[in-house]
Design a protein around this motif. Structure first.
Motif, PDB file in Angstrom:
ATOM      1  N   PRO A 140     -67.643 -11.899  17.629  1.00 55.31           N
ATOM      2  CA  PRO A 140     -67.646 -13.376  17.613  1.00 55.31           C
ATOM      3  C   PRO A 140     -68.066 -13.990  18.946  1.00 55.31           C
ATOM      4  CG  PRO A 140     -65.669 -12.523  16.566  1.00 55.31           C
ATOM      5  CD  PRO A 140     -66.349 -11.352  17.201  1.00 55.31           C
ATOM      6  N   LEU A 141     -67.796 -13.306  20.060  1.00 53.34           N
ATOM      7  CA  LEU A 141     -68.204 -13.826  21.369  1.00 53.34           C
ATOM      8  C   LEU A 141     -69.730 -13.869  21.479  1.00 53.34           C
ATOM      9  CD1 LEU A 141     -65.645 -12.042  23.732  1.00 53.34           C
ATOM     10  CD2 LEU A 141     -65.599 -14.400  22.908  1.00 53.34           C
ATOM     11  N   TRP A 142     -70.398 -12.845  20.942  1.00 47.85           N
ATOM     12  CA  TRP A 142     -71.857 -12.858  20.990  1.00 47.85           C
ATOM     13  C   TRP A 142     -72.420 -13.998  20.156  1.00 47.85           C
ATOM     14  CZ3 TRP A 142     -74.232 -10.495  24.651  1.00 47.85           C
ATOM     15  CH2 TRP A 142     -73.745  -9.310  25.186  1.00 47.85           C
ATOM     16  N   ARG A 143     -71.826 -14.226  18.981  1.00 44.51           N
ATOM     17  CA  ARG A 143     -72.312 -15.335  18.145  1.00 44.51           C
ATOM     18  C   ARG A 143     -72.080 -16.682  18.843  1.00 44.51           C
ATOM     19  NH1 ARG A 143     -70.264 -11.962  13.823  1.00 44.51           N
ATOM     20  NH2 ARG A 143     -68.243 -13.003  13.920  1.00 44.51           N
ATOM     21  N   ALA A 144     -70.921 -16.819  19.487  1.00 44.11           N
ATOM     22  CA  ALA A 144     -70.642 -18.059  20.207  1.00 44.11           C
ATOM     23  C   ALA A 144     -71.602 -18.244  21.382  1.00 44.11           C
ATOM     24  CB  ALA A 144     -69.195 -18.046  20.707  1.00 44.11           C
ATOM     25  N   LEU A 145     -71.949 -17.140  22.059  1.00 46.21           N
ATOM     26  CA  LEU A 145     -72.884 -17.219  23.182  1.00 46.21           C
ATOM     27  C   LEU A 145     -74.262 -17.676  22.717  1.00 46.21           C
ATOM     28  CD1 LEU A 145     -73.591 -16.744  26.140  1.00 46.21           C
ATOM     29  CD2 LEU A 145     -74.059 -14.343  25.575  1.00 46.21           C
ATOM     30  N   ALA A 146     -74.712 -17.178  21.556  1.00 42.86           N
ATOM     31  CA  ALA A 146     -76.019 -17.594  21.028  1.00 42.86           C
ATOM     32  C   ALA A 146     -76.029 -19.100  20.759  1.00 42.86           C
ATOM     33  CB  ALA A 146     -76.340 -16.817  19.758  1.00 42.86           C
ATOM     34  N   ASP A 191     -83.222 -12.838  32.088  1.00 43.20           N
ATOM     35  CA  ASP A 191     -82.530 -14.063  31.708  1.00 43.20           C
ATOM     36  C   ASP A 191     -81.917 -14.746  32.925  1.00 43.20           C
ATOM     37  OD1 ASP A 191     -81.675 -15.663  29.343  1.00 43.20           O
ATOM     38  OD2 ASP A 191     -79.670 -15.202  30.107  1.00 43.20           O
ATOM     39  N   LEU A 192     -81.310 -13.955  33.800  1.00 45.67           N
ATOM     40  CA  LEU A 192     -80.736 -14.538  35.018  1.00 45.67           C
ATOM     41  C   LEU A 192     -81.835 -15.076  35.927  1.00 45.67           C
ATOM     42  CD1 LEU A 192     -78.104 -15.039  36.554  1.00 45.67           C
ATOM     43  CD2 LEU A 192     -78.401 -12.800  37.644  1.00 45.67           C
ATOM     44  N   THR A 193     -82.986 -14.417  35.942  1.00 51.38           N
ATOM     45  CA  THR A 193     -84.115 -14.897  36.756  1.00 51.38           C
ATOM     46  C   THR A 193     -84.594 -16.261  36.271  1.00 51.38           C
ATOM     47  OG1 THR A 193     -84.804 -12.622  37.205  1.00 51.38           O
ATOM     48  CG2 THR A 193     -86.447 -14.348  37.526  1.00 51.38           C
ATOM     49  N   VAL A 194     -84.624 -16.450  34.946  1.00 52.28           N
ATOM     50  CA  VAL A 194     -85.017 -17.753  34.398  1.00 52.28           C
ATOM     51  C   VAL A 194     -84.058 -18.846  34.875  1.00 52.28           C
ATOM     52  CG1 VAL A 194     -85.261 -19.095  32.268  1.00 52.28           C
ATOM     53  CG2 VAL A 194     -86.151 -16.764  32.394  1.00 52.28           C
ATOM     54  N   ALA A 195     -82.752 -18.546  34.861  1.00 52.50           N
ATOM     55  CA  ALA A 195     -81.765 -19.525  35.314  1.00 52.50           C
ATOM     56  C   ALA A 195     -81.906 -19.802  36.809  1.00 52.50           C
ATOM     57  CB  ALA A 195     -80.360 -19.019  35.002  1.00 52.50           C
ATOM     58  N   LEU A 196     -82.078 -18.752  37.626  1.00 53.57           N
ATOM     59  CA  LEU A 196     -82.205 -18.940  39.077  1.00 53.57           C
ATOM     60  C   LEU A 196     -83.481 -19.700  39.425  1.00 53.57           C
ATOM     61  CD1 LEU A 196     -81.086 -15.389  40.291  1.00 53.57           C
ATOM     62  CD2 LEU A 196     -79.729 -17.493  40.242  1.00 53.57           C
ATOM     63  N   THR A 197     -84.559 -19.437  38.684  1.00 59.31           N
ATOM     64  CA  THR A 197     -85.817 -20.152  38.931  1.00 59.31           C
ATOM     65  C   THR A 197     -85.642 -21.640  38.689  1.00 59.31           C
ATOM     66  OG1 THR A 197     -87.101 -18.198  38.295  1.00 59.31           O
ATOM     67  CG2 THR A 197     -88.242 -20.315  38.266  1.00 59.31           C
ATOM     68  N   GLY A 198     -84.951 -21.994  37.612  1.00 55.64           N
ATOM     69  CA  GLY A 198     -84.713 -23.410  37.335  1.00 55.64           C
ATOM     70  C   GLY A 198     -83.881 -24.070  38.421  1.00 55.64           C
ATOM     71  N   PHE A 257     -87.241 -23.511  26.705  1.00 56.43           N
ATOM     72  CA  PHE A 257     -87.133 -23.695  25.260  1.00 56.43           C
ATOM     73  C   PHE A 257     -87.617 -22.439  24.514  1.00 56.43           C
ATOM     74  CE2 PHE A 257     -88.926 -25.011  21.172  1.00 56.43           C
ATOM     75  CZ  PHE A 257     -87.884 -25.750  20.630  1.00 56.43           C
ATOM     76  N   GLY A 258     -88.801 -21.966  24.900  1.00 51.71           N
ATOM     77  CA  GLY A 258     -89.339 -20.786  24.233  1.00 51.71           C
ATOM     78  C   GLY A 258     -88.498 -19.539  24.485  1.00 51.71           C
ATOM     79  N   TRP A 259     -88.031 -19.367  25.716  1.00 50.10           N
ATOM     80  CA  TRP A 259     -87.238 -18.190  26.054  1.00 50.10           C
ATOM     81  C   TRP A 259     -85.912 -18.175  25.288  1.00 50.10           C
ATOM     82  CZ3 TRP A 259     -87.391 -13.542  28.185  1.00 50.10           C
ATOM     83  CH2 TRP A 259     -86.201 -12.951  28.604  1.00 50.10           C
ATOM     84  N   THR A 260     -85.250 -19.326  25.195  1.00 51.52           N
ATOM     85  CA  THR A 260     -83.948 -19.386  24.520  1.00 51.52           C
ATOM     86  C   THR A 260     -84.065 -19.039  23.049  1.00 51.52           C
ATOM     87  OG1 THR A 260     -83.184 -21.094  26.068  1.00 51.52           O
ATOM     88  CG2 THR A 260     -81.973 -20.854  23.998  1.00 51.52           C
ATOM     89  N   LEU A 261     -85.069 -19.611  22.383  1.00 52.91           N
ATOM     90  CA  LEU A 261     -85.222 -19.337  20.953  1.00 52.91           C
ATOM     91  C   LEU A 261     -85.716 -17.920  20.691  1.00 52.91           C
ATOM     92  CD1 LEU A 261     -86.739 -22.704  19.641  1.00 52.91           C
ATOM     93  CD2 LEU A 261     -84.349 -21.978  19.729  1.00 52.91           C
ATOM     94  N   ALA A 262     -86.621 -17.444  21.543  1.00 54.28           N
ATOM     95  CA  ALA A 262     -87.187 -16.115  21.319  1.00 54.28           C
ATOM     96  C   ALA A 262     -86.165 -14.998  21.553  1.00 54.28           C
ATOM     97  CB  ALA A 262     -88.399 -15.903  22.227  1.00 54.28           C
ATOM     98  N   THR A 263     -85.193 -15.269  22.401  1.00 58.64           N
ATOM     99  CA  THR A 263     -84.235 -14.205  22.759  1.00 58.64           C
ATOM    100  C   THR A 263     -82.911 -14.308  22.004  1.00 58.64           C
ATOM    101  OG1 THR A 263     -83.458 -15.561  24.629  1.00 58.64           O
ATOM    102  CG2 THR A 263     -85.204 -13.933  25.073  1.00 58.64           C
TER     103      THR A 263
END
Length: 411
Positions: free
Chosen positions: A15-21, A80-87, A56-62
Protein backbone atom coordinates in the motif's frame (compact mmCIF):
# COMPACT_ATOMS: atom_id res chain seq x y z
CA UNK A 1 -5.21 -37.82 -5.76
CA UNK A 2 -3.61 -34.48 -6.61
CA UNK A 3 -1.18 -32.39 -4.61
CA UNK A 4 -1.71 -28.70 -4.92
CA UNK A 5 0.56 -25.94 -3.70
CA UNK A 6 -1.15 -22.91 -2.25
CA UNK A 7 0.60 -19.55 -2.52
CA UNK A 8 -0.22 -16.85 -0.05
CA UNK A 9 1.44 -13.47 -0.52
CA UNK A 10 1.69 -10.96 2.28
CA UNK A 11 3.02 -7.40 1.97
CA UNK A 12 2.33 -4.50 4.29
CA UNK A 13 4.56 -2.21 2.21
CA UNK A 14 2.59 -2.64 -1.02
CA UNK A 15 0.00 0.00 0.00
CA UNK A 16 2.91 2.41 0.59
CA UNK A 17 4.03 2.01 -3.02
CA UNK A 18 0.52 2.69 -4.28
CA UNK A 19 0.28 5.77 -2.06
CA UNK A 20 3.68 6.97 -3.32
CA UNK A 21 2.53 6.70 -6.95
CA UNK A 22 -0.53 8.81 -6.18
CA UNK A 23 1.57 11.30 -4.22
CA UNK A 24 3.97 11.81 -7.14
CA UNK A 25 1.15 12.56 -9.59
CA UNK A 26 -0.68 14.95 -7.26
CA UNK A 27 2.44 16.86 -6.24
CA UNK A 28 3.53 17.13 -9.87
CA UNK A 29 0.20 18.74 -10.74
CA UNK A 30 0.50 20.97 -7.66
CA UNK A 31 3.95 22.21 -8.74
CA UNK A 32 2.69 22.96 -12.24
CA UNK A 33 -0.32 24.77 -10.75
CA UNK A 34 1.95 26.98 -8.64
CA UNK A 35 3.88 27.96 -11.73
CA UNK A 36 0.72 28.63 -13.77
CA UNK A 37 -0.67 30.93 -11.08
CA UNK A 38 2.47 33.08 -10.97
CA UNK A 39 4.17 32.57 -14.35
CA UNK A 40 4.22 36.30 -15.12
CA UNK A 41 6.55 36.90 -12.17
CA UNK A 42 9.27 34.55 -13.43
CA UNK A 43 12.42 36.13 -14.89
CA UNK A 44 12.89 33.31 -17.39
CA UNK A 45 9.63 31.35 -17.60
CA UNK A 46 10.96 29.21 -20.47
CA UNK A 47 13.36 27.54 -18.02
CA UNK A 48 10.45 26.60 -15.76
CA UNK A 49 8.36 25.46 -18.76
CA UNK A 50 11.14 23.19 -19.98
CA UNK A 51 11.63 21.70 -16.52
CA UNK A 52 7.92 21.12 -15.95
CA UNK A 53 7.63 19.41 -19.34
CA UNK A 54 10.37 17.01 -18.26
CA UNK A 55 8.81 16.59 -14.80
CA UNK A 56 5.37 15.85 -16.27
CA UNK A 57 6.67 13.24 -18.69
CA UNK A 58 9.02 11.65 -16.16
CA UNK A 59 6.32 11.32 -13.47
CA UNK A 60 3.80 9.65 -15.75
CA UNK A 61 6.33 7.46 -17.53
CA UNK A 62 7.79 6.11 -14.30
CA UNK A 63 4.53 5.19 -12.53
CA UNK A 64 5.18 1.46 -13.15
CA UNK A 65 8.56 1.90 -11.46
CA UNK A 66 6.97 2.77 -8.13
CA UNK A 67 4.63 -0.22 -8.01
CA UNK A 68 6.93 -2.39 -5.91
CA UNK A 69 10.45 -2.67 -4.58
CA UNK A 70 11.60 -4.99 -7.37
CA UNK A 71 10.83 -2.50 -10.17
CA UNK A 72 12.14 0.48 -8.19
CA UNK A 73 15.81 -0.11 -8.97
CA UNK A 74 18.83 1.81 -7.69
CA UNK A 75 19.37 3.33 -11.14
CA UNK A 76 15.80 4.62 -11.21
CA UNK A 77 16.17 6.11 -7.73
CA UNK A 78 19.37 7.88 -8.73
CA UNK A 79 17.80 9.39 -11.87
CA UNK A 80 14.63 10.33 -10.00
CA UNK A 81 16.58 12.14 -7.30
CA UNK A 82 18.62 13.90 -10.01
CA UNK A 83 15.40 15.23 -11.56
CA UNK A 84 14.37 16.65 -8.17
CA UNK A 85 17.82 18.17 -7.47
CA UNK A 86 17.94 19.72 -10.96
CA UNK A 87 14.62 21.45 -10.36
CA UNK A 88 15.83 22.81 -7.01
CA UNK A 89 19.06 24.19 -8.50
CA UNK A 90 17.28 25.66 -11.54
CA UNK A 91 14.89 27.67 -9.37
CA UNK A 92 17.20 30.75 -8.94
CA UNK A 93 17.77 30.81 -12.71
CA UNK A 94 14.05 30.80 -13.47
CA UNK A 95 12.99 33.28 -10.75
CA UNK A 96 15.61 34.93 -8.55
CA UNK A 97 13.09 37.30 -6.92
CA UNK A 98 10.82 34.44 -5.91
CA UNK A 99 13.74 32.74 -4.18
CA UNK A 100 14.63 35.90 -2.29
CA UNK A 101 11.07 36.10 -1.01
CA UNK A 102 11.24 32.54 0.32
CA UNK A 103 8.96 31.00 -2.32
CA UNK A 104 8.92 27.29 -3.20
CA UNK A 105 11.37 25.63 -5.55
CA UNK A 106 10.28 24.48 -9.00
CA UNK A 107 9.50 20.86 -7.97
CA UNK A 108 8.11 22.07 -4.63
CA UNK A 109 6.91 19.14 -2.49
CA UNK A 110 7.35 16.67 -5.39
CA UNK A 111 10.93 16.33 -4.14
CA UNK A 112 9.70 14.55 -1.02
CA UNK A 113 8.37 11.76 -3.23
CA UNK A 114 11.88 10.98 -4.46
CA UNK A 115 13.14 10.79 -0.89
CA UNK A 116 10.22 8.59 0.20
CA UNK A 117 11.00 6.17 -2.63
CA UNK A 118 14.45 5.74 -1.09
CA UNK A 119 12.86 5.15 2.32
CA UNK A 120 10.42 2.48 1.14
CA UNK A 121 13.01 0.74 -1.00
CA UNK A 122 15.97 0.64 1.37
CA UNK A 123 14.84 1.69 4.84
CA UNK A 124 15.92 4.54 7.05
CA UNK A 125 19.60 4.56 6.00
CA UNK A 126 18.72 5.14 2.36
CA UNK A 127 16.21 7.78 3.45
CA UNK A 128 18.87 9.59 5.48
CA UNK A 129 21.24 9.59 2.49
CA UNK A 130 18.66 10.99 0.04
CA UNK A 131 17.22 13.58 2.41
CA UNK A 132 20.72 14.86 3.27
CA UNK A 133 21.48 15.44 -0.43
CA UNK A 134 18.16 17.26 -0.86
CA UNK A 135 18.93 19.38 2.20
CA UNK A 136 22.30 20.41 0.73
CA UNK A 137 20.67 21.30 -2.58
CA UNK A 138 18.06 23.47 -0.80
CA UNK A 139 20.77 25.31 1.14
CA UNK A 140 22.73 25.95 -2.06
CA UNK A 141 19.58 27.19 -3.80
CA UNK A 142 18.73 29.61 -1.00
CA UNK A 143 22.28 30.77 -0.41
CA UNK A 144 21.62 31.19 3.32
CA UNK A 145 20.05 28.82 5.88
CA UNK A 146 16.75 30.68 6.22
CA UNK A 147 14.29 29.57 8.89
CA UNK A 148 11.70 28.24 6.41
CA UNK A 149 14.36 26.34 4.50
CA UNK A 150 15.75 24.71 7.63
CA UNK A 151 12.23 23.88 8.80
CA UNK A 152 11.35 22.13 5.50
CA UNK A 153 14.67 20.30 5.39
CA UNK A 154 14.26 18.91 8.90
CA UNK A 155 10.65 17.95 8.23
CA UNK A 156 11.57 15.92 5.12
CA UNK A 157 14.58 14.38 6.88
CA UNK A 158 12.64 13.23 9.94
CA UNK A 159 9.58 12.03 8.00
CA UNK A 160 11.59 9.99 5.49
CA UNK A 161 13.76 8.37 8.14
CA UNK A 162 10.65 7.55 10.20
CA UNK A 163 8.91 5.92 7.24
CA UNK A 164 12.07 4.01 6.35
CA UNK A 165 12.30 2.64 9.87
CA UNK A 166 8.63 1.59 9.83
CA UNK A 167 9.19 -0.25 6.53
CA UNK A 168 12.14 -2.17 8.00
CA UNK A 169 10.06 -3.19 11.02
CA UNK A 170 7.18 -4.24 8.76
CA UNK A 171 9.46 -6.42 6.66
CA UNK A 172 10.87 -8.10 9.75
CA UNK A 173 7.32 -8.74 10.98
CA UNK A 174 6.38 -10.28 7.62
CA UNK A 175 9.30 -12.67 7.80
CA UNK A 176 8.36 -13.65 11.35
CA UNK A 177 4.73 -14.25 10.37
CA UNK A 178 5.78 -16.25 7.32
CA UNK A 179 7.99 -18.45 9.50
CA UNK A 180 5.15 -18.95 11.98
CA UNK A 181 2.80 -19.99 9.16
CA UNK A 182 5.44 -22.39 7.86
CA UNK A 183 5.78 -24.04 11.27
CA UNK A 184 1.98 -24.20 11.71
CA UNK A 185 1.51 -25.78 8.27
CA UNK A 186 4.33 -28.28 8.82
CA UNK A 187 2.88 -29.27 12.19
CA UNK A 188 -0.60 -29.86 10.80
CA UNK A 189 0.77 -31.85 7.87
CA UNK A 190 2.79 -33.98 10.27
CA UNK A 191 -0.29 -34.61 12.41
CA UNK A 192 -2.35 -35.53 9.34
CA UNK A 193 0.27 -38.03 8.18
CA UNK A 194 0.59 -39.40 11.71
CA UNK A 195 -3.17 -40.05 11.82
CA UNK A 196 -3.14 -41.74 8.42
CA UNK A 197 -0.17 -43.90 9.37
CA UNK A 198 -1.76 -44.85 12.68
CA UNK A 199 -5.05 -45.77 11.04
CA UNK A 200 -3.36 -47.88 8.38
CA UNK A 201 0.23 -49.05 8.54
CA UNK A 202 0.66 -49.22 12.31
CA UNK A 203 -2.57 -51.13 12.79
CA UNK A 204 -1.53 -53.71 10.16
CA UNK A 205 1.95 -54.11 11.65
CA UNK A 206 0.48 -54.60 15.13
CA UNK A 207 -1.93 -57.24 13.78
CA UNK A 208 0.92 -59.07 12.00
CA UNK A 209 2.93 -59.06 15.21
CA UNK A 210 0.06 -60.52 17.25
CA UNK A 211 -0.91 -63.14 14.68
CA UNK A 212 2.69 -64.16 14.14
CA UNK A 213 3.18 -64.75 17.85
CA UNK A 214 0.05 -66.95 17.94
CA UNK A 215 0.95 -69.01 14.85
CA UNK A 216 4.61 -69.50 15.80
CA UNK A 217 7.43 -70.81 13.64
CA UNK A 218 8.49 -68.62 10.74
CA UNK A 219 5.41 -66.52 11.28
CA UNK A 220 6.70 -65.63 14.74
CA UNK A 221 9.90 -64.27 13.20
CA UNK A 222 7.82 -62.27 10.72
CA UNK A 223 5.74 -60.96 13.61
CA UNK A 224 8.88 -59.97 15.50
CA UNK A 225 10.17 -58.02 12.50
CA UNK A 226 6.78 -56.35 12.11
CA UNK A 227 6.92 -55.35 15.77
CA UNK A 228 10.35 -53.79 15.29
CA UNK A 229 9.16 -51.86 12.27
CA UNK A 230 6.08 -50.71 14.17
CA UNK A 231 8.25 -49.36 17.01
CA UNK A 232 10.57 -47.61 14.56
CA UNK A 233 7.66 -46.07 12.66
CA UNK A 234 6.00 -44.88 15.87
CA UNK A 235 9.26 -43.17 16.83
CA UNK A 236 9.43 -41.49 13.43
CA UNK A 237 5.81 -40.31 13.61
CA UNK A 238 6.10 -38.97 17.16
CA UNK A 239 9.48 -37.34 16.47
CA UNK A 240 8.40 -35.46 13.39
CA UNK A 241 8.34 -35.82 9.62
CA UNK A 242 10.02 -33.77 6.94
CA UNK A 243 8.07 -30.49 6.70
CA UNK A 244 6.39 -29.98 3.35
CA UNK A 245 5.79 -26.21 3.43
CA UNK A 246 8.59 -23.76 2.81
CA UNK A 247 9.11 -20.00 2.79
CA UNK A 248 10.91 -18.14 0.04
CA UNK A 249 13.04 -15.04 0.36
CA UNK A 250 11.30 -11.71 0.85
CA UNK A 251 11.55 -10.19 -2.64
CA UNK A 252 9.88 -6.82 -2.70
CA UNK A 253 6.29 -7.99 -2.91
CA UNK A 254 6.21 -9.32 0.61
CA UNK A 255 6.94 -12.63 2.24
CA UNK A 256 5.80 -15.55 0.10
CA UNK A 257 4.48 -18.60 1.91
CA UNK A 258 4.17 -21.82 -0.09
CA UNK A 259 1.93 -24.31 1.62
CA UNK A 260 1.29 -27.81 0.32
CA UNK A 261 -2.35 -28.73 0.56
CA UNK A 262 -3.41 -32.17 1.69
CA UNK A 263 -3.75 -34.76 -1.01
CA UNK A 264 -7.40 -35.12 -1.79
CA UNK A 265 -9.79 -35.88 -4.57
CA UNK A 266 -10.38 -32.61 -6.39
CA UNK A 267 -13.78 -33.83 -7.59
CA UNK A 268 -15.18 -33.86 -4.04
CA UNK A 269 -16.37 -30.58 -2.61
CA UNK A 270 -15.36 -30.59 1.10
CA UNK A 271 -18.19 -28.16 1.85
CA UNK A 272 -20.96 -30.25 0.28
CA UNK A 273 -23.23 -31.71 2.98
CA UNK A 274 -23.41 -35.47 3.47
CA UNK A 275 -25.43 -37.64 5.82
CA UNK A 276 -23.16 -38.70 8.66
CA UNK A 277 -25.25 -41.84 9.16
CA UNK A 278 -24.07 -43.28 5.83
CA UNK A 279 -20.44 -43.00 6.94
CA UNK A 280 -21.03 -44.57 10.35
CA UNK A 281 -23.25 -47.43 9.13
CA UNK A 282 -20.29 -49.67 8.07
CA UNK A 283 -19.04 -49.70 11.67
CA UNK A 284 -22.16 -51.46 12.95
CA UNK A 285 -21.81 -55.18 13.47
CA UNK A 286 -22.37 -58.09 15.82
CA UNK A 287 -20.52 -56.39 18.66
CA UNK A 288 -21.00 -52.74 17.66
CA UNK A 289 -24.46 -51.20 18.04
CA UNK A 290 -25.34 -47.99 16.22
CA UNK A 291 -28.10 -45.71 17.52
CA UNK A 292 -28.90 -42.80 15.24
CA UNK A 293 -31.72 -40.32 14.56
CA UNK A 294 -34.43 -41.19 12.10
CA UNK A 295 -33.71 -38.11 10.01
CA UNK A 296 -30.49 -37.35 8.09
CA UNK A 297 -27.57 -35.83 10.03
CA UNK A 298 -25.98 -33.40 7.52
CA UNK A 299 -22.38 -32.26 7.89
CA UNK A 300 -19.86 -30.83 5.39
CA UNK A 301 -18.30 -33.82 3.67
CA UNK A 302 -14.76 -33.03 4.83
CA UNK A 303 -15.85 -32.71 8.46
CA UNK A 304 -18.07 -35.80 8.24
CA UNK A 305 -15.21 -37.94 6.94
CA UNK A 306 -12.88 -36.76 9.69
CA UNK A 307 -15.52 -37.41 12.35
CA UNK A 308 -16.16 -40.91 10.96
CA UNK A 309 -12.42 -41.61 10.96
CA UNK A 310 -12.21 -40.52 14.61
CA UNK A 311 -15.06 -42.94 15.43
CA UNK A 312 -13.15 -45.68 13.61
CA UNK A 313 -10.01 -44.89 15.63
CA UNK A 314 -12.02 -45.13 18.86
CA UNK A 315 -13.38 -48.54 17.80
CA UNK A 316 -9.85 -49.69 16.91
CA UNK A 317 -8.82 -48.83 20.47
CA UNK A 318 -11.76 -50.87 21.78
CA UNK A 319 -10.70 -53.94 19.78
CA UNK A 320 -7.04 -53.56 20.71
CA UNK A 321 -7.34 -52.76 24.42
CA UNK A 322 -10.73 -54.14 25.50
CA UNK A 323 -10.35 -57.46 23.68
CA UNK A 324 -12.19 -59.13 20.79
CA UNK A 325 -15.19 -60.00 22.95
CA UNK A 326 -15.84 -56.43 24.10
CA UNK A 327 -19.04 -54.74 22.97
CA UNK A 328 -19.27 -51.12 21.79
CA UNK A 329 -22.13 -48.70 21.28
CA UNK A 330 -22.22 -45.68 18.96
CA UNK A 331 -24.77 -42.98 19.76
CA UNK A 332 -25.37 -40.14 17.27
CA UNK A 333 -27.12 -37.00 18.51
CA UNK A 334 -28.16 -34.22 16.14
CA UNK A 335 -28.29 -31.03 18.21
CA UNK A 336 -29.20 -27.55 16.89
CA UNK A 337 -25.62 -26.26 16.61
CA UNK A 338 -23.53 -29.41 16.76
CA UNK A 339 -23.37 -33.14 16.14
CA UNK A 340 -22.36 -35.30 19.09
CA UNK A 341 -21.16 -38.87 18.60
CA UNK A 342 -20.51 -41.02 21.68
CA UNK A 343 -18.54 -44.27 21.53
CA UNK A 344 -18.84 -46.45 24.64
CA UNK A 345 -17.51 -49.93 25.41
CA UNK A 346 -17.82 -52.45 28.24
CA UNK A 347 -14.11 -53.19 28.48
CA UNK A 348 -11.88 -53.01 31.55
CA UNK A 349 -11.38 -49.25 31.23
CA UNK A 350 -8.16 -47.27 31.08
CA UNK A 351 -5.91 -47.14 34.17
CA UNK A 352 -5.11 -43.65 35.44
CA UNK A 353 -2.05 -42.18 33.71
CA UNK A 354 -2.07 -44.73 30.89
CA UNK A 355 -2.88 -42.18 28.15
CA UNK A 356 0.06 -39.96 29.13
CA UNK A 357 2.33 -42.99 29.21
CA UNK A 358 1.14 -44.12 25.76
CA UNK A 359 1.78 -40.68 24.31
CA UNK A 360 5.29 -40.73 25.73
CA UNK A 361 5.87 -44.09 24.04
CA UNK A 362 4.81 -42.64 20.68
CA UNK A 363 1.36 -44.27 20.63
CA UNK A 364 -0.71 -41.45 19.21
CA UNK A 365 -4.09 -43.12 18.67
CA UNK A 366 -6.03 -40.92 21.07
CA UNK A 367 -3.87 -37.80 20.71
CA UNK A 368 -3.75 -37.65 16.90
CA UNK A 369 -6.43 -39.93 15.43
CA UNK A 370 -9.16 -38.71 17.76
CA UNK A 371 -8.34 -35.44 19.51
CA UNK A 372 -6.24 -34.11 16.64
CA UNK A 373 -9.03 -34.63 14.14
CA UNK A 374 -11.63 -32.96 16.34
CA UNK A 375 -9.33 -30.02 17.05
CA UNK A 376 -8.88 -29.44 13.31
CA UNK A 377 -12.67 -29.33 12.95
CA UNK A 378 -13.07 -26.80 15.73
CA UNK A 379 -14.71 -29.40 17.94
CA UNK A 380 -13.68 -31.37 21.00
CA UNK A 381 -13.10 -34.95 22.14
CA UNK A 382 -13.74 -35.89 25.75
CA UNK A 383 -12.60 -39.25 27.07
CA UNK A 384 -13.81 -40.67 30.38
CA UNK A 385 -12.96 -44.07 31.80
CA UNK A 386 -13.41 -45.86 35.08
CA UNK A 387 -11.35 -49.03 35.64
CA UNK A 388 -13.66 -52.01 35.38
CA UNK A 389 -16.55 -50.00 33.90
CA UNK A 390 -15.45 -49.37 30.32
CA UNK A 391 -14.51 -46.24 28.40
CA UNK A 392 -16.60 -43.49 26.83
CA UNK A 393 -15.43 -41.08 24.11
CA UNK A 394 -17.65 -38.10 23.30
CA UNK A 395 -16.96 -36.34 19.99
CA UNK A 396 -18.53 -32.90 19.54
CA UNK A 397 -18.40 -31.22 16.10
CA UNK A 398 -20.06 -27.87 15.23
CA UNK A 399 -22.36 -28.06 12.21
CA UNK A 400 -20.44 -25.33 10.40
CA UNK A 401 -17.18 -27.24 10.87
CA UNK A 402 -14.48 -26.95 8.25
CA UNK A 403 -11.08 -28.56 8.28
CA UNK A 404 -8.52 -25.96 9.40
CA UNK A 405 -6.34 -26.80 6.43
CA UNK A 406 -9.25 -26.14 4.13
CA UNK A 407 -9.70 -22.70 5.63
CA UNK A 408 -6.12 -21.83 4.90
CA UNK A 409 -6.50 -22.97 1.29
CA UNK A 410 -9.53 -20.77 0.71
CA UNK A 411 -7.84 -17.70 2.15
Amino acid sequence: MARREHVMRMSVEQPLWRALAGYRVLTMLYAIGLFASAHDRYDQPWVALAYFAVLFGWTLATLPRVNNAASCTKRFLAVDLTVALTGILLTPLADSHHVAEGGPTLPSIWTAGSVLAFAIKGGWRWAAFASTIVACANLVERGVPARDTVHNVILVWVASIGIGYVVEVARASERTLARALEIEAATRERERLARDIHDGVLQVLAMVQRRGAVIGGEAAELGRMAGEQEAALRTLVSGGLVPVPRVSEDAGEGAVVLRAAAEQDDTVDPTAPVDLRTLLAPYAGARVSLAEPGAPVPLPSGAARELAAAVGAALDNVREHAGPDARAWILVEDEPDAVVVTVRDDGPGIPEGRLAQAEGEGRLGVVQSIRGRLRDLGGSAELSSVPGQGTEVELNVPKNARKTRGKAERR
